[in-house]
Design a protein around this motif. Structure first.
Motif, PDB file in Angstrom:
ATOM      1  N   ALA A   1      11.181   4.443  -2.334  1.00 36.10           N
ATOM      2  CA  ALA A   1      10.306   5.599  -2.533  1.00 36.10           C
ATOM      3  C   ALA A   1       9.032   5.445  -1.714  1.00 36.10           C
ATOM      4  O   ALA A   1       8.588   6.388  -1.053  1.00 36.10           O
ATOM      5  CB  ALA A   1       9.970   5.771  -4.013  1.00 36.10           C
ATOM      6  N   ALA A   2       8.461   4.254  -1.728  1.00 38.61           N
ATOM      7  CA  ALA A   2       7.234   4.009  -0.957  1.00 38.61           C
ATOM      8  C   ALA A   2       7.487   4.158   0.540  1.00 38.61           C
ATOM      9  O   ALA A   2       6.652   4.713   1.265  1.00 38.61           O
ATOM     10  CB  ALA A   2       6.664   2.628  -1.282  1.00 38.61           C
TER      11      ALA A   2
ATOM     12  N   ILE B   1       2.349   6.301  -6.932  1.00 38.39           N
ATOM     13  CA  ILE B   1       3.158   6.093  -8.137  1.00 38.39           C
ATOM     14  C   ILE B   1       4.162   4.957  -7.914  1.00 38.39           C
ATOM     15  O   ILE B   1       4.333   4.084  -8.769  1.00 38.39           O
ATOM     16  CB  ILE B   1       3.868   7.397  -8.537  1.00 38.39           C
ATOM     17  N   ALA B   2       4.802   4.954  -6.753  1.00 32.20           N
ATOM     18  CA  ALA B   2       5.764   3.884  -6.448  1.00 32.20           C
ATOM     19  C   ALA B   2       5.068   2.528  -6.439  1.00 32.20           C
ATOM     20  O   ALA B   2       5.594   1.547  -6.977  1.00 32.20           O
ATOM     21  CB  ALA B   2       6.443   4.153  -5.106  1.00 32.20           C
ATOM     22  N   TYR B   3       3.879   2.467  -5.841  1.00 29.35           N
ATOM     23  CA  TYR B   3       3.135   1.210  -5.833  1.00 29.35           C
ATOM     24  C   TYR B   3       2.778   0.783  -7.255  1.00 29.35           C
ATOM     25  O   TYR B   3       2.900  -0.387  -7.608  1.00 29.35           O
ATOM     26  CB  TYR B   3       1.852   1.338  -5.016  1.00 29.35           C
ATOM     27  N   ALA B   4       2.352   1.722  -8.078  1.00 25.49           N
ATOM     28  CA  ALA B   4       1.994   1.389  -9.458  1.00 25.49           C
ATOM     29  C   ALA B   4       3.197   0.833 -10.216  1.00 25.49           C
ATOM     30  O   ALA B   4       3.067  -0.111 -10.998  1.00 25.49           O
ATOM     31  CB  ALA B   4       1.437   2.618 -10.171  1.00 25.49           C
ATOM     32  N   ARG B   5       4.355   1.395  -9.962  1.00 19.81           N
ATOM     33  CA  ARG B   5       5.555   0.960 -10.679  1.00 19.81           C
ATOM     34  C   ARG B   5       6.070  -0.390 -10.200  1.00 19.81           C
ATOM     35  O   ARG B   5       6.933  -0.989 -10.841  1.00 19.81           O
ATOM     36  CB  ARG B   5       6.633   2.025 -10.567  1.00 19.81           C
ATOM     37  N   THR B   6       5.556  -0.860  -9.065  1.00 20.54           N
ATOM     38  CA  THR B   6       5.936  -2.190  -8.578  1.00 20.54           C
ATOM     39  C   THR B   6       4.784  -3.179  -8.745  1.00 20.54           C
ATOM     40  O   THR B   6       4.806  -4.253  -8.167  1.00 20.54           O
ATOM     41  CB  THR B   6       6.388  -2.143  -7.104  1.00 20.54           C
ATOM     42  N   GLY B   7       3.784  -2.791  -9.510  1.00 25.76           N
ATOM     43  CA  GLY B   7       2.684  -3.700  -9.817  1.00 25.76           C
ATOM     44  C   GLY B   7       1.625  -3.824  -8.736  1.00 25.76           C
ATOM     45  O   GLY B   7       0.743  -4.681  -8.825  1.00 25.76           O
ATOM     46  N   GLN B   8       1.684  -2.980  -7.723  1.00 25.80           N
ATOM     47  CA  GLN B   8       0.703  -3.011  -6.638  1.00 25.80           C
ATOM     48  C   GLN B   8      -0.434  -2.041  -6.968  1.00 25.80           C
ATOM     49  O   GLN B   8      -0.626  -1.029  -6.315  1.00 25.80           O
ATOM     50  CB  GLN B   8       1.379  -2.654  -5.318  1.00 25.80           C
ATOM     51  N   ASN B   9      -1.171  -2.377  -8.009  1.00 21.33           N
ATOM     52  CA  ASN B   9      -2.150  -1.452  -8.565  1.00 21.33           C
ATOM     53  C   ASN B   9      -3.287  -1.106  -7.623  1.00 21.33           C
ATOM     54  O   ASN B   9      -3.747   0.038  -7.614  1.00 21.33           O
ATOM     55  CB  ASN B   9      -2.683  -2.009  -9.888  1.00 21.33           C
ATOM     56  N   ASP B  10      -3.755  -2.055  -6.824  1.00 21.88           N
ATOM     57  CA  ASP B  10      -4.839  -1.748  -5.880  1.00 21.88           C
ATOM     58  C   ASP B  10      -4.388  -0.720  -4.850  1.00 21.88           C
ATOM     59  O   ASP B  10      -5.118   0.228  -4.542  1.00 21.88           O
ATOM     60  CB  ASP B  10      -5.330  -3.015  -5.178  1.00 21.88           C
TER      61      ASP B  10
END
Length: 86
Positions: A19-20, A48-57
């Motif tokens: 997705a990213a 959203i894709a980053y958030a779901r993979t723990g890449q919050n920054d």
């Protein structure tokens, strides 16, 4: 827009890295074609894709950037990720 749709489908399937990647491709095309709403959608989806993979920054950076291009959409997505939208 096709790459934005592909990014959304991959996200729904739980394939967040794909997705990213598709969202990044959509963003590149949207910026070249000067389509701010599509760019905002791509940034929001990638965030959203980053958030779901723990890449919050990275997620927060993308959602903040998306607010410039598609403010209503980006704000809704950011609020949903923070659990403030029912």
């Amino acid at each position: 827009a096709a790459y934005v749709n592909r990014a959304a489908v991959h996200d729904l399937l739980g394939e967040h890295e794909m997705a990213a990647l598709f969202a990044t491709r959509a963003l590149d095309i949207a910026r070249k074609q000067e389509e701010p709403v599509t760019a905002g959608n791509a940034l929001a989806l990638r965030g959203i894709a980053y958030a779901r993979t723990g890449q919050n920054d990275k997620a927060l950076a993308d959602l903040d950037a998306a607010r410039k291009d598609a403010p209503v959409l980006a704000s809704a997505n950011a609020a949903a990720l923070q659990g403030t939208v029912g």
